[in-house]
Design a protein around this motif. Structure first.
Motif, mmCIF file in Angstrom:
data_model
loop_
_atom_site.group_PDB
_atom_site.id
_atom_site.type_symbol
_atom_site.label_atom_id
_atom_site.label_comp_id
_atom_site.label_asym_id
_atom_site.label_seq_id
_atom_site.Cartn_x
_atom_site.Cartn_y
_atom_site.Cartn_z
ATOM 1 N N ARG A 267 0.832 -1.203 0.000
ATOM 2 C CA ARG A 267 0.000 0.000 0.000
ATOM 3 C C ARG A 267 0.868 1.254 0.000
ATOM 4 N NH1 ARG A 267 -2.501 -0.783 4.410
ATOM 5 N NH2 ARG A 267 -4.473 -1.644 3.656
ATOM 6 N N ALA A 268 1.930 1.244 0.788
ATOM 7 C CA ALA A 268 2.839 2.392 0.823
ATOM 8 C C ALA A 268 3.512 2.600 -0.532
ATOM 9 C CB ALA A 268 3.885 2.193 1.915
ATOM 10 N N PHE A 269 3.845 1.505 -1.207
ATOM 11 C CA PHE A 269 4.445 1.612 -2.533
ATOM 12 C C PHE A 269 3.458 2.269 -3.503
ATOM 13 C CE2 PHE A 269 4.994 -0.207 -6.808
ATOM 14 C CZ PHE A 269 6.295 0.190 -7.077
ATOM 15 N N ALA A 270 2.212 1.836 -3.469
ATOM 16 C CA ALA A 270 1.207 2.420 -4.357
ATOM 17 C C ALA A 270 1.018 3.903 -4.058
ATOM 18 C CB ALA A 270 -0.115 1.664 -4.211
ATOM 19 N N GLU A 271 0.974 4.253 -2.779
ATOM 20 C CA GLU A 271 0.796 5.662 -2.403
ATOM 21 C C GLU A 271 1.968 6.518 -2.862
ATOM 22 O OE1 GLU A 271 0.233 5.367 1.793
ATOM 23 O OE2 GLU A 271 -1.894 4.782 1.638
ATOM 24 N N SER A 272 3.163 5.934 -2.892
ATOM 25 C CA SER A 272 4.324 6.700 -3.359
ATOM 26 C C SER A 272 4.199 7.080 -4.825
ATOM 27 C CB SER A 272 5.612 5.897 -3.138
ATOM 28 O OG SER A 272 5.767 4.887 -4.122
ATOM 29 N N LEU A 273 3.357 6.343 -5.554
ATOM 30 C CA LEU A 273 3.120 6.612 -6.972
ATOM 31 C C LEU A 273 1.812 7.366 -7.207
ATOM 32 C CD1 LEU A 273 4.265 3.133 -8.252
ATOM 33 C CD2 LEU A 273 5.225 5.297 -9.044
ATOM 34 N N GLY A 274 1.118 7.685 -6.133
ATOM 35 C CA GLY A 274 -0.170 8.358 -6.274
ATOM 36 C C GLY A 274 -1.263 7.459 -6.791
ATOM 37 N N ALA A 275 -1.102 6.143 -6.641
ATOM 38 C CA ALA A 275 -2.098 5.183 -7.125
ATOM 39 C C ALA A 275 -3.075 4.862 -6.004
ATOM 40 C CB ALA A 275 -1.415 3.916 -7.623
ATOM 41 N N ALA A 276 -4.330 5.231 -6.200
ATOM 42 C CA ALA A 276 -5.330 5.058 -5.151
ATOM 43 C C ALA A 276 -5.833 3.624 -5.052
ATOM 44 C CB ALA A 276 -6.511 5.992 -5.387
ATOM 45 N N ASN A 277 -5.651 2.848 -6.114
ATOM 46 C CA ASN A 277 -6.169 1.483 -6.122
ATOM 47 C C ASN A 277 -5.352 0.631 -7.099
ATOM 48 O OD1 ASN A 277 -7.231 2.047 -8.780
ATOM 49 N ND2 ASN A 277 -8.939 3.091 -7.741
ATOM 50 N N VAL A 278 -5.722 -0.639 -7.159
ATOM 51 C CA VAL A 278 -4.985 -1.568 -8.014
ATOM 52 C C VAL A 278 -5.144 -1.198 -9.480
ATOM 53 C CG1 VAL A 278 -4.940 -3.962 -8.813
ATOM 54 C CG2 VAL A 278 -5.020 -3.466 -6.367
#
Length: 533
Positions: A267-278
């Protein structure tokens, strides 16, 4: 060439695989897989097939999903060239492991087959490459399977997803899974490749009942986890494990041994990219994901999910729940000479060294200092780090199989040669590969920075080592022409020392295993990581 789904075609193809032999079309040997015919090349009298898909491309909506069987293709698949490497960052140009870049793609789940000119139910080796689960390729010249095929082995090498593509867990991905889990996609790729071998290797004159899984470093770690995975049962009958480890792995949803949950890391990795979901993650360019993995220091590693990886591997071994099959495993005497970042800061004077050891090991410090004395702090820490990461792990697996009454063999690669010695790289991590692939002194290794083993001693040792490996894969008993008898590990703690020549000895590193078993056990009992890579 297009791929299409064809249920009837798949049925007839699968029926034909077991009886299909090679057909030569000039220099284009052909055979039939479950997905359709493939045409390779003849090289030095061997039949070579490269770039065969063993799973659907994991791209678009298939990114971060378990691998699925490839669909049938129209016509004959051209299997002359390697498939692209899986997505990965470049190795540092000054690394001993650096190789020039090759084409990369997410569509990378392919394998390669080297087969003897004539064979019938030949033993099979499936090679899983190393590279920290973040780098590497089946196309590396180091992993050329021709020397195995010359000696009667059907040799298979595979690609599998790396880095964030192969090992990312995330709550959204777990929600998509029927088992409620995520991560371990690289391990599932390896399982899919082994399943492909079971279905198809008879078409290449290999014996699906005599398959050995073999890997080095991250590949050895992979084989180790396959030994403990219920999903891999029955897919191979022997294992060769070169420089594995038993480090602590994160759990999917719980903090354990000081590690955050794998889903939280994802989840932290996704947030680092500004990705709110899969869905947003799947829309990001693969190159950007590779860069983000580097920026966030994403650690590619198995995840304890209760299904594919049921538990920490050392706990699986404690309960004797691993696959009960013959194993050959070992360690290099100079493992971390090429991995100095793994070595703790070393005080230069004896007093400082002893103080640092006392602070770290407490009541076990005197035992540590007897094994790794203060008289040579750097050499002691190189040896201690080797044993902590690699030696204890390899010997633990071999001991467990031996205790179960299985053929189990241990080795120490201890060979040095002029170019390695000049660079203080004697028996460094992975330096056994030119020997276990039988190519030392014969052909380029792929990396321009690798200390080249080029003498007559190296050629002779390489011939003997590959003989031992092949005999183990064929019959579960390692033997070599002109080589020493290699006794099983057993109660005597026998091992083969590969120095200038193979010599059978006892007790690889006296006292080391017992010390690390006590140290690691105390760390685990206290809920601490037993070590970090």
């Amino acid at each position: 060439m297009t791929r299409r789904t064809c249920t009837i075609g798949l049925l007839f193809a699968a029926m034909a695989v077991a009886s299909a032999g090679f057909a030569d079309a000039g220099e284009r040997p052909e055979t039939r897989t479950a997905q359709g015919p493939v045409a390779g090349t003849v090289e030095g009298g061997l039949r070579v097939f490269r770039g065969i898909p063993y799973a659907l491309p994991p791209v678009g909506e298939r990114r971060w999903r378990p691998p699925a069987s490839p669909t049938a293709w129209d016509g004959t698949l051209d299997a002359r060239a390697f498939g692209p490497d899986c997505m990965q960052p470049p190795y540092p140009a000054d690394s001993v492991y650096f190789e020039p870049a090759r084409p990369m793609s997410e569509d990378c789940l392919t394998l390669n087959v080297w087969a003897p000119a004539k064979a019938r139910k030949a033993p099979v080796i499936v090679w899983i490459h190393g590279g920290a689960l973040q780098f590497g390729s089946s196309a590396s010249p180091m992993y050329d399977g021709r020397e195995y095929a010359k000696r009667g082995i059907v040799f298979v090498s595979i690609n599998y997803r790396l880095g964030v593509f192969g090992w990312l867990a995330h709550p959204g991905l777990s929600a998509e899974s029927a088992d409620g889990i995520s991560g371990n996609y690289g391990l599932l790729d390896q399982i899919a490749a082994l399943q492909w071998v079971q279905r198809n290797i008879a078409a290449f004159d290999g014996d699906p009942a005599n398959v050995t899984a073999m890997g080095e470093s991250a590949g050895a770690l992979s084989v180790s986890y396959l030994l403990g995975s219920p999903k891999a049962r029955g897919l191979f009958g022997k294992a060769i494990v070169q420089s594995t480890n038993l480090r602590t792995m994160p759990r999917l949803r719980e903090t354990a041994f000081g590690l955050p949950p794998a889903e939280a890391t994802g989840r932290a990795f996704a947030e680092s990219l500004g990705a709110a979901n899969v869905g947003a993650l799947r829309g990001i360019d693969p190159e950007r994901l590779v860069a983000a993995g580097l920026r966030t220091h994403f650690v590619a590693q198995p995840v304890v999910d209760g299904a594919i990886v049921p538990d920490q591997l050392v706990a699986i071994l404690d309960r004797s729940e691993q696959m009960k099959i013959p194993v050959l495993a070992g360690v290099n005497s100079g493992e971390v000479r090429s991995q100095r970042r793994l070595v703790p800061a070393v005080p230069t004077d004896a007093a400082g060294y002893e103080a640092a050891i006392a602070a770290r090991y407490g009541k076990l410090a005197p035992a540590f200092l007897r094994l790794y004395p203060a008289s040579s702090p750097l050499e002691s820490m190189l040896a201690a780090t080797r044993d902590t990461i690699y030696g204890w792990a390899g010997e633990r697996i071999v001991r467990q199989q031996a205790a179960a009454g299985l053929p189990a063999y241990f080795y120490v690669f201890d060979h040095c040669y002029a170019e390695a010695r000049a660079r203080d790289l004697c028996a460094f991590h992975a330096s056994e590969l030119p020997f276990t692939f039988g190519i030392a002194g014969k052909r380029p290794l792929g990396s321009p920075n690798w200390p080249t083993p080029a003498g007559a001693t190296e050629r002779r040792l390489a011939g003997q080592m590959i003989d031992y490996w092949i005999a183990f894969a064929a019959r579960a008993v390692p033997t070599a022409s002109g080589g020493s008898v290699w006794p099983p590990y057993g109660d005597a703690e026998n091992f083969m020392n590969f120095g200038e020549r193979p010599v059978a000895r006892r007790d690889p590193f006296p006292g080391s295993f017992e010390f690390h078993e006590e140290w690691m056990g105390s760390r685990r009992a206290a809920g601490l990581q037993w070590f970090t890579p």
